[in-house]
Design a protein around this motif. Sequence first.
Motif, mmCIF file in Angstrom:
data_model
loop_
_atom_site.group_PDB
_atom_site.id
_atom_site.type_symbol
_atom_site.label_atom_id
_atom_site.label_comp_id
_atom_site.label_asym_id
_atom_site.label_seq_id
_atom_site.Cartn_x
_atom_site.Cartn_y
_atom_site.Cartn_z
ATOM 1 N N ASP A 1 61.650 65.676 47.692
ATOM 2 C CA ASP A 1 61.174 64.998 46.486
ATOM 3 C C ASP A 1 62.314 64.777 45.497
ATOM 4 N N LYS A 35 64.331 61.813 46.568
ATOM 5 C CA LYS A 35 63.615 60.568 46.284
ATOM 6 C C LYS A 35 63.724 60.208 44.808
ATOM 7 N N GLU A 37 58.295 53.219 47.705
ATOM 8 C CA GLU A 37 58.876 54.469 47.205
ATOM 9 C C GLU A 37 58.963 54.453 45.673
#
Length: 268
Positions: free
Chosen positions: A201, A204, A242
């Motif tokens: 995470d 990202k 995303e």
Amino acid sequence: MNYVEEIVSNKILKVDVLCYWQMSGHINSKEGVNSRYLPKGQNILVFNFGDSVEQLSLSQNSDFKTPFFIFPAIKTSTIINQRGKIDLFGISFIGEGLYKLIQQPISELISEFPNTLRGKYEALYSELSENNFLDKVNIAENFLLENLNQKIESPVFHKAIEVIHEAKGVIKVSEITDKVHVSERQLQRLFKTRLGISPKDYCKIIRVNNYLEFILIKNKSVDWMELVVEYDYHDQPHLINEVKSISKLSPKKLISFRDTLYHRYIGE
């Protein structure tokens, strides 16, 4: 509405603390003003000297009722509603900074302080109250120098954060573990304990924030294929999905609104 910030320059603290900031003003609207807070991979310690702040979500809304609270690193954007008197002073922590200060697993923290620490932070809140921004910064910095425990630093975690930022988030967890010489399970545990979110995470979040900065600075039409290649996405839909998973908005809509707390206040 006024927003000011002071980037940390102290050599001891700047690895763990990004900046001190203050929001102040008054919102007359009964409904208040909604602002989108985008994940930055930071843990934030907030002291509220004004009216209560509300976090809005699809399931339930929640007030930050205490005069000081932790806004932990989050995986996806959230909406903050502000109304009445706005007077917030915050400390934005990077990496394991908040963990070094609180010395408790970040993944177990919610908006309220652990009871064992409440007295110390009530005293700090009282000391900060009624001071101007620069005086608050000095008080907060002295507090951090006295209480942020550098002895519990994890060289492995610190190296992993460096590796992710050098790659602009464009890196697999398996590649990080190879570079820092730990197992994936160990790395997961380090990130959950010291930052509050997983390494995947965090990658990202860093990748999407780099992408957003890229298109905001460019100030011209975006070449989608350039972005797909630059940030190692499979294709354009992968990139868009995303960004939406982080911001809950498409890239184009996010840019047109620029409705993050930072963008709302930085230009005023």
